[in-house]
Design an enzyme around this catalytic site. Structure first.
Site, PDB file in Angstrom:
ATOM      1  CG  HIS A 234      40.614  38.549  38.124  1.00 13.39           C
ATOM      2  ND1 HIS A 234      39.486  37.793  37.875  1.00 13.39           N
ATOM      3  CD2 HIS A 234      40.827  38.479  39.459  1.00 13.39           C
ATOM      4  CE1 HIS A 234      39.027  37.294  39.018  1.00 13.39           C
ATOM      5  NE2 HIS A 234      39.830  37.694  39.991  1.00 13.39           N
TER       6      HIS A 234
ATOM      7  CG  ASN B 223      34.149  39.978  46.742  1.00 11.14           C
ATOM      8  OD1 ASN B 223      34.372  39.235  47.676  1.00 11.14           O
ATOM      9  ND2 ASN B 223      33.127  39.790  45.914  1.00 11.14           N
TER      10      ASN B 223
ATOM     11  CG  HIS C 130      38.348  47.158  38.305  1.00 11.88           C
ATOM     12  ND1 HIS C 130      37.352  46.424  37.685  1.00 11.88           N
ATOM     13  CD2 HIS C 130      38.587  46.546  39.492  1.00 11.88           C
ATOM     14  CE1 HIS C 130      37.010  45.410  38.471  1.00 11.88           C
ATOM     15  NE2 HIS C 130      37.741  45.459  39.555  1.00 11.88           N
TER      16      HIS C 130
ATOM     17  CG  HIS D 201      42.790  34.487  42.607  1.00 13.71           C
ATOM     18  ND1 HIS D 201      41.963  34.112  43.638  1.00 13.71           N
ATOM     19  CD2 HIS D 201      42.080  35.366  41.863  1.00 13.71           C
ATOM     20  CE1 HIS D 201      40.804  34.743  43.512  1.00 13.71           C
ATOM     21  NE2 HIS D 201      40.862  35.517  42.427  1.00 13.71           N
TER      22      HIS D 201
ATOM     23  CG  ASP E 163      41.497  38.561  43.878  1.00 16.83           C
ATOM     24  OD1 ASP E 163      41.175  38.399  42.676  1.00 16.83           O
ATOM     25  OD2 ASP E 163      40.666  38.861  44.766  1.00 16.83           O
TER      26      ASP E 163
ATOM     27  NE  ARG F 249      39.420  42.602  35.433  1.00 17.00           N
ATOM     28  CZ  ARG F 249      38.847  42.130  36.512  1.00 17.00           C
ATOM     29  NH1 ARG F 249      38.214  40.970  36.482  1.00 17.00           N
ATOM     30  NH2 ARG F 249      38.885  42.797  37.652  1.00 17.00           N
TER      31      ARG F 249
ATOM     32  CG  HIS G 171      39.603  35.808  47.680  1.00 15.18           C
ATOM     33  ND1 HIS G 171      38.454  35.237  48.186  1.00 15.18           N
ATOM     34  CD2 HIS G 171      39.315  36.120  46.393  1.00 15.18           C
ATOM     35  CE1 HIS G 171      37.521  35.219  47.257  1.00 15.18           C
ATOM     36  NE2 HIS G 171      38.020  35.755  46.154  1.00 15.18           N
TER      37      HIS G 171
ATOM     38  CG  ASN H 170      36.057  37.043  36.712  1.00 16.39           C
ATOM     39  OD1 ASN H 170      37.213  36.788  36.350  1.00 16.39           O
ATOM     40  ND2 ASN H 170      35.795  37.941  37.643  1.00 16.39           N
TER      41      ASN H 170
END
Length: 429
Positions: A54, A277, A308, A52, A304, A56, A226, A86
């Site tokens: 990200h 989240n 950002h 898991h 996860d 981006r 998660h 995503n």
């Protein structure tokens, strides 16, 4: 040929590892020949696998790219990561997942396995091209709308049925959207005091219960992303007692941090660095998650990793993005929460951070035991080190870590990807 001297496989007795042509050729004592690397008594683990992550890219290269994300992964001891869907455009077609897969092959700091979206555009209305993604060069086997829940029960049933044809798995972000509309943090005493809209545990637990029943009904594989509440643990334990093919993950931050930090932390109240989240939960939830990871109810640790840019986190709480970076601190947090508490030994860590995530993702050549003939995917880790977390030193493009200034145990000394060092002496090669 490389000989890694003086390491302790899974924390055992000192040994040397000879690596030749990308595989472990020999394990013993007093080995020599070729390039020698002093392991300094470090614990040798199979290369870590994250289910898991990200990355981006494409679309949010201001936060992370495949290159920076895989560099971060290597620094954290990872030899394979699963890149969540995503992105922008969403990874819901064979073309997009192949793009991410090829970027991973180009940069080579670790293997990159794209996760395909369950629904078109993550919109929850129409199934994405699951079969085409499975048949693509990326050979996708994990599908998720992570960041959003597949809340339509009929659509979730169809997805579970569809992935059976190629032994895929649906990884669910368990969040009933109507119960979490406007939610800002865990629903409880702290949210009440702070005046922030609460995120009830039942929003997660209701989806997990429904999806366990659906997976059992169609005879398919379900993975729960998660997990964050004690109630979720009990539902998953019940499903496993039935023999259903359900697996689950917990993040490092949910094993260590609690919702109290939103109110009282070294950086003050309402700091969005703790906005994530699912949200940070209570101390009782943390204890339940640790026990579940120890007894196998929760199968794996997954980071996860959610990078950002500064402007998305350093703003008022309600407007801030949710998520934390985690690849470079994961092993240290697991040592703090699970090893130093006596809940896991290093063999248990290897199972939950390498072998089992590789099995869930149906990866060949990753997560294998460190033995002669196995691929030389190896992480060397010094558990005796103590390091103050400095996000400015991260290989990740983003700095949104909740551990800044904390002293965490352990340090990744070296990472080998099929015998090629990607990290040596804690530094990228």
């Amino acid at each position: 040929m490389i000989v890694v001297k003086n390491v302790r496989i899974l924390g055992g007795e000192p040994a040397d590892i000879r690596i030749d042509q990308g595989v472990i050729a020999e394990i013993g004592q007093g080995l020599s020949g070729g390039e020698e690397i002093d392991g300094g008594g470090a614990v040798a683990l199979p290369g870590l696998v994250d289910l898991h992550t990200h990355l981006r890219e494409p679309g949010r290269e201001d936060a992370e790219t495949v290159q920076t994300g895989t560099r971060s992964a290597a620094r954290g001891g990872y030899t394979a990561v699963h890149a969540m869907a995503n992105t922008s455009p969403v990874a819901d077609t064979a073309g997009v997942v192949e793009q991410v897969w090829r970027l991973g092959r180009e940069f080579g700091h670790c293997d990159v396995h794209p996760v395909g979206a369950v629904t078109v555009g993550l919109e929850g209305r129409q199934l994405a091209e699951l079969g085409a993604m499975a048949d693509s060069a990326a050979r996708v086997r994990v599908f998720s709308d992570d960041g959003r829940c597949v809340d339509d029960a009929v659509l979730m049933r169809r997805a579970l049925e569809y992935v059976k044809a190629f032994d895929g798995v649906v990884a669910q972000h368990a969040q009933e959207p109507r119960l979490t509309q406007g939610a800002q943090m865990n629903e409880g005493v702290v949210s009440g005091r702070l005046g922030l809209t609460g995120w009830p545990a039942v929003a997660e637990e209701a989806i997990i219960a429904r999806d366990c029943l659906l997976a059992a009904h169609v005879g398919s594989r379900l993975h729960v992303c998660h997990v964050s509440t004690a109630g979720s643990v009990e539902i998953i334990r019940w499903a496993k007692s039935k023999g259903w093919d359900v697996t689950a993950e917990v993040t490092p931050h949910h094993l260590l941090l609690t919702d109290d930090l939103v109110e009282d932390s070294p950086v003050g109240a309402y700091n969005p660095i703790y906005k994530v989240n699912p949200p940070l939960r209570t101390r009782a939830d943390v204890e339940a998650l640790r026990a579940a990871l120890a007894d196998g109810t929760i199968d794996i640790v997954a980071t996860d990793h959610a990078p950002h840019p500064v402007e998305d986190k350093e703003t008022e709480w309600s407007a801030a993005a949710m998520g934390m970076v985690g690849l470079e601190t994961a092993l240290s947090v697991v040592q703090e929460a699970m090893v130093e508490t006596g809940l896991l030994d290093w063999a248990g860590v290897a199972q939950r951070m390498s072998a089992v995530p590789a099995r869930i993702g149906r990866l060949s050549g990753q997560g294998q035991p460190l033995e002669e003939g196995a691929p030389a995917n190896i992480t060397l880790y010094d558990p005796s080190a103590r390091t103050e977390v400095d996000p400015s030193a991260f290989a990740s493009k983003s700095r949104n870590t909740p551990y800044e200034g904390m002293t965490l145990p352990g340090r990744v000394v070296a990472t080998f990807l099929r015998g090629r060092p990607t990290v040596l002496e804690g530094k990228l090669v």
